[in-house]
Write an enzyme that holds these catalytic residues in place. Structure first.
Site, PDB file in Angstrom:
ATOM      1  N   GLY A  52       0.870  -1.180   0.000  1.00 12.50           N
ATOM      2  CA  GLY A  52       0.000   0.000   0.000  1.00 12.50           C
ATOM      3  C   GLY A  52       0.897   1.216   0.000  1.00 12.50           C
ATOM      4  O   GLY A  52       1.857   1.278  -0.763  1.00 12.50           O
ATOM      5  N   GLU A  53       0.634   2.127   0.888  1.00 11.38           N
ATOM      6  CA  GLU A  53       1.462   3.329   1.010  1.00 11.38           C
ATOM      7  C   GLU A  53       2.048   3.324   2.417  1.00 11.38           C
ATOM      8  O   GLU A  53       1.318   3.484   3.392  1.00 11.38           O
ATOM      9  CB  GLU A  53       0.576   4.559   0.747  1.00 11.38           C
ATOM     10  CG  GLU A  53       1.266   5.878   0.879  1.00 11.38           C
ATOM     11  CD  GLU A  53       2.501   5.998   0.002  1.00 11.38           C
ATOM     12  OE1 GLU A  53       2.489   5.499  -1.142  1.00 11.38           O
ATOM     13  OE2 GLU A  53       3.497   6.571   0.482  1.00 11.38           O
ATOM     14  N   SER A  54       3.367   3.115   2.496  1.00 14.31           N
ATOM     15  CA  SER A  54       3.964   2.870   3.813  1.00 14.31           C
ATOM     16  C   SER A  54       3.771   4.042   4.776  1.00 14.31           C
ATOM     17  O   SER A  54       3.544   3.840   5.976  1.00 14.31           O
ATOM     18  CB  SER A  54       5.446   2.514   3.677  1.00 14.31           C
ATOM     19  OG  SER A  54       6.128   3.450   2.872  1.00 14.31           O
ATOM     20  N   CYS A  84       5.920  -5.493   0.199  1.00 13.92           N
ATOM     21  CA  CYS A  84       6.028  -4.154  -0.376  1.00 13.92           C
ATOM     22  C   CYS A  84       5.986  -3.078   0.720  1.00 13.92           C
ATOM     23  O   CYS A  84       6.922  -2.993   1.498  1.00 13.92           O
ATOM     24  CB  CYS A  84       4.987  -3.969  -1.467  1.00 13.92           C
ATOM     25  SG  CYS A  84       5.572  -2.788  -2.690  1.00 13.92           S
ATOM     26  N   ARG A 115      13.085   3.122  -0.936  1.00 17.69           N
ATOM     27  CA  ARG A 115      11.747   3.080  -1.558  1.00 17.69           C
ATOM     28  C   ARG A 115      11.850   3.340  -3.052  1.00 17.69           C
ATOM     29  O   ARG A 115      12.741   4.040  -3.513  1.00 17.69           O
ATOM     30  CB  ARG A 115      10.841   4.125  -0.917  1.00 17.69           C
ATOM     31  CG  ARG A 115      10.333   3.710   0.444  1.00 17.69           C
ATOM     32  CD  ARG A 115       9.429   4.769   1.041  1.00 17.69           C
ATOM     33  NE  ARG A 115       8.167   4.884   0.334  1.00 17.69           N
ATOM     34  CZ  ARG A 115       7.280   5.852   0.558  1.00 17.69           C
ATOM     35  NH1 ARG A 115       7.521   6.765   1.467  1.00 17.69           N
ATOM     36  NH2 ARG A 115       6.155   5.897  -0.113  1.00 17.69           N
ATOM     37  N   ARG A 144       5.923  -0.335  -7.887  1.00 16.85           N
ATOM     38  CA  ARG A 144       6.684   0.733  -7.209  1.00 16.85           C
ATOM     39  C   ARG A 144       7.511   0.124  -6.062  1.00 16.85           C
ATOM     40  O   ARG A 144       7.426   0.535  -4.911  1.00 16.85           O
ATOM     41  CB  ARG A 144       5.744   1.832  -6.701  1.00 16.85           C
ATOM     42  CG  ARG A 144       5.157   2.659  -7.850  1.00 16.85           C
ATOM     43  CD  ARG A 144       4.267   3.785  -7.357  1.00 16.85           C
ATOM     44  NE  ARG A 144       3.075   3.287  -6.693  1.00 16.85           N
ATOM     45  CZ  ARG A 144       2.812   3.396  -5.400  1.00 16.85           C
ATOM     46  NH1 ARG A 144       3.644   3.989  -4.598  1.00 16.85           N
ATOM     47  NH2 ARG A 144       1.703   2.920  -4.910  1.00 16.85           N
ATOM     48  N   HIS A 180       4.705  -8.616  -4.571  1.00 16.92           N
ATOM     49  CA  HIS A 180       3.355  -8.919  -4.065  1.00 16.92           C
ATOM     50  C   HIS A 180       2.999 -10.388  -4.297  1.00 16.92           C
ATOM     51  O   HIS A 180       2.403 -10.719  -5.329  1.00 16.92           O
ATOM     52  CB  HIS A 180       2.327  -8.046  -4.800  1.00 16.92           C
ATOM     53  CG  HIS A 180       2.347  -6.614  -4.407  1.00 16.92           C
ATOM     54  ND1 HIS A 180       1.511  -6.087  -3.444  1.00 16.92           N
ATOM     55  CD2 HIS A 180       3.123  -5.592  -4.825  1.00 16.92           C
ATOM     56  CE1 HIS A 180       1.749  -4.801  -3.293  1.00 16.92           C
ATOM     57  NE2 HIS A 180       2.737  -4.469  -4.118  1.00 16.92           N
ATOM     58  N   GLU A 182       0.698 -12.020  -3.122  1.00 19.01           N
ATOM     59  CA  GLU A 182      -0.760 -12.232  -2.979  1.00 19.01           C
ATOM     60  C   GLU A 182      -1.509 -11.964  -4.284  1.00 19.01           C
ATOM     61  O   GLU A 182      -2.714 -12.134  -4.344  1.00 19.01           O
ATOM     62  CB  GLU A 182      -1.308 -11.349  -1.838  1.00 19.01           C
ATOM     63  CG  GLU A 182      -1.505  -9.873  -2.167  1.00 19.01           C
ATOM     64  CD  GLU A 182      -0.217  -9.053  -2.206  1.00 19.01           C
ATOM     65  OE1 GLU A 182       0.886  -9.640  -2.199  1.00 19.01           O
ATOM     66  OE2 GLU A 182      -0.323  -7.816  -2.308  1.00 19.01           O
TER      67      GLU A 182
HETATM   68  N1  GLN Z   1       6.507   2.349  -2.714  1.00 16.65           N
HETATM   69  C1  GLN Z   1       5.419   2.114  -1.804  1.00 16.65           C
HETATM   70  C2  GLN Z   1       5.749   2.573  -0.401  1.00 16.65           C
HETATM   71  O1  GLN Z   1       6.901   2.672  -0.046  1.00 16.65           O
HETATM   72  C3  GLN Z   1       5.108   0.652  -1.740  1.00 16.65           C
HETATM   73  C4  GLN Z   1       4.389   0.237  -2.984  1.00 16.65           C
HETATM   74  C5  GLN Z   1       3.542  -0.979  -2.769  1.00 16.65           C
HETATM   75  O2  GLN Z   1       3.253  -1.381  -1.645  1.00 16.65           O
HETATM   76  N2  GLN Z   1       3.096  -1.533  -3.859  1.00 16.65           N
HETATM   77  O3  GLN Z   1       4.853   2.810   0.348  1.00 16.65           O
END
Ligand code: GLN
Length: 198
Positions: A52-54, A84, A115, A144, A180, A182
């Site tokens: 997700g978005e860390s 991720c 990242r 990403r 990922h 999953e």
């Molecule tokens: N680059 C994202 C982060 O650092 C991670 C991307 C992802 O979870 N697919 O939050």
């Protein structure tokens, strides 16, 4: 057996689906729980922190009073898998992007993280990856994605690399992947994780 998927943001339902399928195929009697509240952590046998978005997930860990409980359970041996953004959060050190976004890491692994290490051209890509002790030719989906590094004197073990970059690490019962697992039908990573419980 209760396996939690941190459900504050990100690829939650995909992990729930893959875990449910893995338990079924392994013949395990268990429940998959979406975790959004601190008081759910106590009963878990294992936890997945999804992508997700860390920075967002990190903030929500505090909002929902999850952070300290997760750290304490993991330090006392509860298996945890981060994928991720989850892998970013498990690390002990971050890069400039982690600092700029004031992301507080869980510091559960002797790793540092860069990242978005695969650059714009490769924001998303797929490849077949050999993961030591887990799977040959695993269809890995990177979105990403980050790169991991071991800190000096680290107790962590590199289990997957792509193009010379570390993308999978294991430290005791904690697993960290920058891709990922999953998002495909391949359950080998989730099965390896659940085998830590049986
Ligand atoms: N680059 C994202 C982060 O650092 C991670 C991307 C992802 O979870 N697919 O939050």
């Amino acid at each position: 057996m209760f396996v939690g998927v941190l459900g504050v943001q990100g690829a939650v339902s995909e992990h729930v689906r893959t875990l449910t399928k893995t338990m079924y195929e392994m013949g395990l009697d268990g429940n998959v729980e979406v975790v959004r509240k601190g008081d759910q952590i106590g009963k878990l046998d294992a936890l997945i922190i999804p992508g997700g978005e860390s920075s967002t997930i990190s903030r929500l860990l505090d909002t929902f009073e999850l952070r300290e409980k997760i750290i304490s359970r993991a330090q006392n041996g509860m298996p945890v898998m981060g994928t991720c953004a989850g892998s970013v959060l498990l690390s002990s050190q971050g890069d400039e992007a982690v600092e700029r976004s004031e992301t507080k890491l869980l510091e559960l692994m002797d790793t540092s993280v860069i990242r978005n290490a695969f650059g714009r051209q490769r924001e998303s890509f797929e490849c077949l990856l050999d993961i030591d002790g887990i799977a040959d030719s695993f269809h890995a989906v990177f979105i990403r994605a980050l790169e991991l590094a071991l800190l000096p004197g680290s107790n962590a073990k590199v289990i997957a690399e792509f193009n010379g970059k570390i993308v999978g690490v294991e430290q005791g019962d904690i697993l960290s992947f920058s891709f990922h697992p999953e998002l495909t039908d391949d359950i080998r990573v989730h099965r390896y994780f659940l085998e830590k419980l049986v």
